[in-house]
Write a protein that holds these residues in place. Structure first.
Motif: not given
Length: 66
Positions: A49-51, A55-60
């Motif tokens: 979940k943390e990964f 990953h989502r924050a980087s993509a955003d």
């Protein structure tokens, strides 16, 4: 039924089965083993979940419009 719905149901069924299994006949050692396995699985899920969140924050951040 969509394939994603079927997969989600299978995953939910596995978790449901674990939570409804009769543990009354388990010995103390068996319960300790089960608890250790559950804790390890929780830790594995939390790490994933943390990964995924990172990953989502980087993509955003990459696709964010300024």
């Amino acid at each position: 039924m969509e394939p994603d719905e079927s997969l989600a149901r299978l995953r939910a069924d596995a978790a449901q089965k674990l939570g409804t299994e009769d543990i009354d006949p388990y010995s103390l050692d068996e319960l300790d083993t089960r608890i250790a396995l559950c804790r390890a699985e929780i830790a594995r899920c939390e790490a994933r979940k943390e990964f995924a969140a990172r990953h989502r924050a980087s993509a955003d951040a990459l696709f964010r419009k300024n």
